[in-house]
Design a protein around this motif. Structure first.
Motif, short mmCIF file in Angstrom:
data_model
loop_
_atom_site.label_atom_id
_atom_site.label_comp_id
_atom_site.label_asym_id
_atom_site.label_seq_id
_atom_site.Cartn_x
_atom_site.Cartn_y
_atom_site.Cartn_z
N LYS A 108 -9.52 10.90 -3.43
CA LYS A 108 -9.08 11.02 -2.04
C LYS A 108 -9.26 9.63 -1.42
N PRO A 109 -8.29 8.74 -1.61
CA PRO A 109 -8.47 7.32 -1.32
C PRO A 109 -8.70 7.02 0.15
N LYS A 110 -9.61 6.08 0.37
CA LYS A 110 -9.92 5.62 1.72
C LYS A 110 -9.66 4.13 1.89
N SER A 111 -9.19 3.48 0.85
CA SER A 111 -8.95 2.04 0.91
C SER A 111 -7.84 1.68 -0.07
N ILE A 112 -7.36 0.43 0.04
CA ILE A 112 -6.31 -0.03 -0.87
C ILE A 112 -6.81 -0.06 -2.32
N PRO A 113 -8.05 -0.55 -2.60
CA PRO A 113 -8.54 -0.48 -3.99
C PRO A 113 -8.59 0.96 -4.52
N ASP A 114 -8.94 1.92 -3.64
CA ASP A 114 -8.96 3.32 -4.07
C ASP A 114 -7.57 3.78 -4.51
N VAL A 115 -6.56 3.34 -3.80
CA VAL A 115 -5.19 3.73 -4.14
C VAL A 115 -4.83 3.22 -5.54
N PHE A 116 -5.19 1.98 -5.84
CA PHE A 116 -4.89 1.45 -7.16
C PHE A 116 -5.69 2.17 -8.25
N THR A 175 0.83 -1.21 0.00
CA THR A 175 0.00 0.00 0.00
C THR A 175 0.87 1.25 0.00
N TRP A 176 1.87 1.26 0.85
CA TRP A 176 2.73 2.44 0.94
C TRP A 176 3.45 2.69 -0.37
N LEU A 177 3.93 1.65 -1.01
CA LEU A 177 4.61 1.82 -2.30
C LEU A 177 3.67 2.39 -3.36
N THR A 178 2.41 1.96 -3.32
CA THR A 178 1.48 2.50 -4.33
C THR A 178 1.22 3.98 -4.09
N VAL A 179 1.14 4.38 -2.82
CA VAL A 179 0.93 5.80 -2.52
C VAL A 179 2.13 6.62 -3.00
N VAL A 180 3.33 6.12 -2.75
CA VAL A 180 4.52 6.81 -3.23
C VAL A 180 4.50 6.90 -4.76
N ALA A 181 4.07 5.83 -5.41
CA ALA A 181 4.02 5.81 -6.87
C ALA A 181 3.08 6.89 -7.39
N VAL A 182 1.92 7.04 -6.73
CA VAL A 182 0.98 8.09 -7.15
C VAL A 182 1.65 9.46 -7.06
N SER A 183 2.31 9.72 -5.95
CA SER A 183 2.96 11.02 -5.77
C SER A 183 4.00 11.28 -6.86
N ILE A 184 4.79 10.26 -7.19
CA ILE A 184 5.81 10.41 -8.23
C ILE A 184 5.18 10.65 -9.59
#
Length: 642
Positions: free
Chosen positions: A393-401, A26-35
């Motif tokens: 504005k993600p609230k779950s892991i699927p939202d992040v993806f 999850t954390w890696l996906t959030v970082v990926a979004v930011s990048i």
């Protein structure tokens, strides 16, 4: 208009990590979004801006002369960028632009259509609040104002709607100058404009659109299915379709909103349009960032007052610098900060200045008076199809993806959830339209505050999802929101000093709903929303049977008195404060004349939304751009004839 959050993307990443835990994936996906978001709109090259004040100014010391420019512009917002670019076209003029913030163009949140409100709670925005609103349940209201080049054109929804033509006829009548009337001023709307046709909107009359201006506009933002169906539902309740809100025919009707978003899906701010790399390379233009103006320097010339320069600093305890003006000081700091700077400089109501021990340079009662804003009320509905951009504005892991997928879609195709302007479709109507508000249901005749028979006093617009608190709170379910805006409020407020310190925000009191008819008109606007929501084809998309307390499924059952209480509780700013340095005769509370010269002060002008004689019955950015283009021509004409 607010959208999806109150932090920068870095803060978004940290907050999301806190919500979702320390799961490595999850954390890696959030970082990926930011990048990905950072790369999506990376600046093409570094801007030529000055951060070191010593390059353009001198410290405030008696034994040092200070640097001199022909024109000093205070505030690099919507108007300031226009003026800096246009006036520096004359190579004989030395132009200095002072901006309290940094470049807005370098911030990705100002370039991605859906991301702008991520800046609301950051250092790039003044964190302002109104006084407690007596007629709105005693609440203080958040009033974000940009602190960056581009000003509020960098943090507001990019709705390219100019108001009604008759608004400007009213301006011309008030100041007794035909140059401000629609038949003359419309050329300045076309001057800034580069309209790019869209195949889905073939009915736009290209003969009345600007083709070569620096500001690209068109119909290139993403629009949700709900906002498309809203247009059809409006037509079924009696609101006509309008192919273009921005023509001499007037504003009334419904359509998708034209936006300051280019065909590449990128937000266009005043900075990105006017302060191009070529403009910044001009040797006669200096743009200083992180420079908060603490006062305008004035001196007495006989019995007259003259503006001769400006004093500024980077921080409250930082070094003060001074610069001198040979010809003009132009204050373009917005409807909040322009009157604030005048007051700090001793220009304003004498009693107010004396209360704070500020030496009176000129007693000018109108400064800070006549504060008017567009109040807005939001209604929230359940989206039956669960296809709102909730994941931004993600609230779950699927939202992040989903957010990662939307980011890739935007980066490659410039479409998808990140390409929505958020303010998607709009209807402009009159509160006395008997097709919409029958005499049997609404027998009271309300005061007509519109500028003409074909001008609106209500706007109803849509967003693809609901939010509260300027985007700090988003709903846990898929939603669709519709909003009522009072375009021509009677209520007027004031802006006064909190202290003599430039670092203390002024006292802001817009007096929302003080005039009872403002509340009555918003009741009609909210009632119209409930009618549209129940009309097909929109009704089938909304789940009006959902009884969740956060939603407005049953609002159509409320009495007018209950709707009035709802409005008092929910009313917020649409981010359109105006008229605090209004252009009007001096005896009518005016601060500037028809050439935007401050009454009684030689060499000092104001240009931004504060000079509006009356608030426009639409969105304010376009009128600010046109006013700045007009002032630039006025000044150039005066210089030629000097």
């Amino acid at each position: 208009m607010a959208t999806i959050g109150g932090s920068t993307l870095s803060a978004f990443a940290m907050n999301t990590k806190a919500r979702l835990g320390n799961n490595r994936l999850t954390w890696l996906t959030v970082v990926a979004v930011s990048i990905l978001l950072k790369r999506a709109l990376k600046a093409r090259s570094r801007t030529k801006l000055i951060a070191d004040a010593r390059q353009v100014a001198r410290e405030v010391k008696e034994d040092l002369e200070f640097d001199e420019y022909d024109i000093i512009i205070i505030g690099g917002g919507t108007a300031g960028c226009v003026l800096a670019a246009r006036l520096s076209e004359d190579p004989s003029l030395r132009v200095l632009l002072l901006e309290a913030g940094q470049s807005g163009r370098t911030l990705k949140e100002t370039r991605i259509p859906v991301a702008y409100s991520l800046l609301f709670r950051t250092k790039h925005v003044h964190q302002l609040y109104t006084e407690a609103q007596d007629s709105a349940n005693g609440k203080r209201k958040f009033w974000p104002r940009a602190k960056m080049l581009g000003g509020c054109s960098s943090i507001n929804a990019q709705m390219a709607q100019i108001g009604a033509p008759a608004d400007f006829d009213r301006w011309g009548d008030i100041i007794d100058d035909d140059a401000w009337k629609w038949h003359n001023l419309q050329r300045y709307f076309r001057k800034y404009e580069k309209y790019v046709p869209h195949p889905e909107f073939p009915d736009v009359d290209l003969s009345v659109k600007g083709k070569d201006g620096p500001v690209e506009i068109g119909y290139f933002s993403e629009v949700s299915e709900g906002s498309k169906l809203f247009i059809k539902a409006c037509q079924r309740v009696g609101i006509p379709y309008s192919p273009d809100f921005n023509t001499s025919k007037g504003t009334l009707g419904v359509n998708k909103v034209m936006t300051f978003i280019d065909e590449k899906g990128t937000r266009v701010s005043s900075e990105s349009a006017y302060l191009t790399h070529e403009v910044l390379a001009r040797p006669n233009l200096k743009v200083v960032v992180n420079a908060t103006v603490t006062k305008i320097i004035t001196e007495k010339v006989g019995d007259k007052v003259k503006a001769v320069g400006a004093e500024f600093a980077k921080s409250q305890n930082g070094t003060r610098y001074r610069v001198k003006s040979r010809r003009e000081v132009i204050v373009s700091a917005g409807a909040v900060h322009s009157p604030h700077i005048l007051l700090l400089s001793g220009i304003g109501p004498a009693a107010e200045l004396e209360k704070h021990n500020i030496p009176v340079a000129l007693d000018l009662p109108g400064v800070g008076d006549n504060l008017v804003d567009h109040p807005v009320v939001d209604l929230y509905y359940k989206n039956r199809y669960k296809d709102s951009p909730l994941h931004v504005k993600p609230k779950s892991i699927p939202d992040v993806f989903r957010l990662i997928a939307s980011t890739l879609q935007y980066q490659i195709l410039r479409t998808g959830a990140l390409a929505t302007n958020f303010g998607e479709s709009a209807a402009f109507v009159r509160s006395d339209d008997r097709k919409l508000f029958s005499e049997s249901d609404y027998p009271d005749k309300l005061n007509d505050t519109t500028s003409a028979d074909n001008s609106p006093d209500l706007e109803i617009f849509t967003t693809p999802m609901a939010y509260k608190d300027h985007g700090d709170f988003t709903f846990p379910m898929h939603t669709f929101a519709v909003h009522a805006v009072l375009l021509r409020p009677k209520s007027k407020g004031t802006l006064t000093l909190r202290s003599a310190s430039p670092w203390d925000a002024p006292v802001l009191n817009p007096n929302y709903l003080k005039e009872p008819e403002d509340l009555q008109k918003l009741v009609r606007g909210v009632r119209l929303i409930t009618k549209i929501a129940k009309e097909e084809p929109l009704a089938s998309r909304l789940d009006l049977g959902d009884k969740e307390a956060l939603l407005d499924s049953d609002t159509h059952l409320k009495t007018d008195e209950e709707l009035a209480e709802l409005i008092k509780e929910r009313v917020e700013t649409l981010y359109h404060p105006t008229t605090t340095c209004k252009m009007a005769p001096l005896e009518q509370g005016g601060v500037v004349d028809s050439h935007l010269r401050v009454y009684g002060v030689k060499g000092l002008r104001v240009c931004d939304a504060s000079i509006f004689p009356e608030i426009v019955s639409g969105h304010t950015a376009a009128a600010v751009l046109a006013s700045a283009e007009h002032l630039a021509d006025i000044i150039r004409s005066e210089l030629r004839n000097a």
